[in-house]
Design an enzyme around this catalytic site. Structure first.
Site, PDB file in Angstrom:
ATOM      1  N   ASP A 152       0.815  -0.946  -0.026  1.00 33.78           N
ATOM      2  CA  ASP A 152       0.204  -0.437   0.116  1.00 33.78           C
ATOM      3  C   ASP A 152       0.600   1.367   0.148  1.00 33.78           C
ATOM      4  O   ASP A 152       2.430   1.120  -0.403  1.00 33.78           O
ATOM      5  CB  ASP A 152      -1.081  -0.081   1.349  1.00 33.78           C
ATOM      6  CG  ASP A 152      -0.254   0.130   2.423  1.00 33.78           C
ATOM      7  OD1 ASP A 152       0.612   0.292   2.692  1.00 33.78           O
ATOM      8  OD2 ASP A 152      -0.638  -0.667   3.435  1.00 33.78           O
ATOM      9  N   TRP A 203      -4.459 -29.769 -12.036  1.00 28.11           N
ATOM     10  CA  TRP A 203      -6.120 -29.660 -11.352  1.00 28.11           C
ATOM     11  C   TRP A 203      -6.360 -30.203 -12.979  1.00 28.11           C
ATOM     12  O   TRP A 203      -6.882 -29.817 -13.345  1.00 28.11           O
ATOM     13  CB  TRP A 203      -6.329 -28.532 -10.750  1.00 28.11           C
ATOM     14  CG  TRP A 203      -6.228 -28.294  -9.034  1.00 28.11           C
ATOM     15  CD1 TRP A 203      -5.750 -27.430  -8.542  1.00 28.11           C
ATOM     16  CD2 TRP A 203      -5.745 -28.611  -8.320  1.00 28.11           C
ATOM     17  NE1 TRP A 203      -6.202 -27.043  -7.467  1.00 28.11           N
ATOM     18  CE2 TRP A 203      -5.831 -28.517  -7.089  1.00 28.11           C
ATOM     19  CE3 TRP A 203      -6.126 -30.877  -8.097  1.00 28.11           C
ATOM     20  CZ2 TRP A 203      -5.608 -28.384  -6.362  1.00 28.11           C
ATOM     21  CZ3 TRP A 203      -6.084 -31.345  -7.107  1.00 28.11           C
ATOM     22  CH2 TRP A 203      -6.034 -30.132  -5.766  1.00 28.11           C
ATOM     23  N   THR A 219      -9.316 -27.755  -5.162  1.00 28.45           N
ATOM     24  CA  THR A 219     -10.043 -27.282  -3.976  1.00 28.45           C
ATOM     25  C   THR A 219     -10.653 -25.836  -3.580  1.00 28.45           C
ATOM     26  O   THR A 219      -9.427 -25.604  -3.033  1.00 28.45           O
ATOM     27  CB  THR A 219      -9.040 -27.970  -2.685  1.00 28.45           C
ATOM     28  OG1 THR A 219      -7.542 -27.434  -3.550  1.00 28.45           O
ATOM     29  CG2 THR A 219      -8.225 -29.365  -3.461  1.00 28.45           C
ATOM     30  N   PRO A 220     -11.779 -25.161  -4.413  1.00 28.04           N
ATOM     31  CA  PRO A 220     -12.364 -23.945  -3.817  1.00 28.04           C
ATOM     32  C   PRO A 220     -11.967 -24.541  -2.281  1.00 28.04           C
ATOM     33  O   PRO A 220     -12.282 -24.554  -1.734  1.00 28.04           O
ATOM     34  CB  PRO A 220     -13.239 -23.913  -4.176  1.00 28.04           C
ATOM     35  CG  PRO A 220     -13.697 -25.714  -4.743  1.00 28.04           C
ATOM     36  CD  PRO A 220     -12.895 -26.659  -4.669  1.00 28.04           C
ATOM     37  N   LYS A 269     -14.672 -35.004   3.507  1.00 27.90           N
ATOM     38  CA  LYS A 269     -14.552 -34.100   2.661  1.00 27.90           C
ATOM     39  C   LYS A 269     -14.599 -33.307   2.383  1.00 27.90           C
ATOM     40  O   LYS A 269     -14.763 -32.205   1.234  1.00 27.90           O
ATOM     41  CB  LYS A 269     -16.428 -34.082   2.037  1.00 27.90           C
ATOM     42  CG  LYS A 269     -17.505 -34.915   1.440  1.00 27.90           C
ATOM     43  CD  LYS A 269     -18.925 -34.344   1.034  1.00 27.90           C
ATOM     44  CE  LYS A 269     -19.659 -35.861   0.982  1.00 27.90           C
ATOM     45  NZ  LYS A 269     -21.084 -35.218   0.269  1.00 27.90           N
TER      46      LYS A 269
END
Length: 139
Positions: free
Chosen positions: A17, A47, A59-60, A90
């Site tokens: 910043d 992926w 893998t969201p 899961k």
């Protein structure tokens, strides 16, 4: 637990910043990159290959908790230490510790799921059981 894989980041001027401090979303970007790197370094196919062979799109991120401890600035080299803290049916919990040498700058846990395209609605995704062969590569 699992293996720990280290992903190195060179902090650039544009990552900061106007005060010269790393803008906080960049830590999330680096931890996301480290998440993928973790699996690749453990021997899991990228992926784009898994989607072709097994339908796994990635893998969201489902949940994230981040604690910022110390700032970073441009010109520094950071290390993102990534491991799997917990395997569930899961989902799994990725742990990231961002360091500058021996100094901890940031700690984060992410809950992620292995997902495929939903078989009944291609606009949606669906979590699957954590693949045991992928889990074994990461231990």
């Amino acid at each position: 637990m699992s293996k720990t894989v280290v992903y190195e980041v060179q902090v650039m001027f544009g990552d900061c910043d106007p005060a010269g401090i790393v803008f906080f979303p960049n830590f999330s970007k680096w931890m996301d990159a480290s998440s993928l790197n973790f699996f690749v370094q453990c021997g899991v196919l990228p992926w784009r290959e898994l989607v072709k062979t097994r339908g796994i799109i990635g893998t969201p991120l489902l949940e994230i908790h981040t604690k910022f401890i110390r700032p970073a600035t441009y010109g520094e080299t950071l290390q993102v230490h990534t491991s799997v803290q917990e395997w569930r049916e899961k989902v799994f919990v990725h742990q990231h510790v961002v360091m500058r040498g021996d100094t901890v700058l940031c700690e984060c846990t992410e809950v992620r799921a292995f997902c495929i395209q939903h078989p009944e609605d291609p606009d949606r995704i669906k979590a699957i059981l954590v693949p045991e062969d992928i889990k074994a590569l990461c231990l």
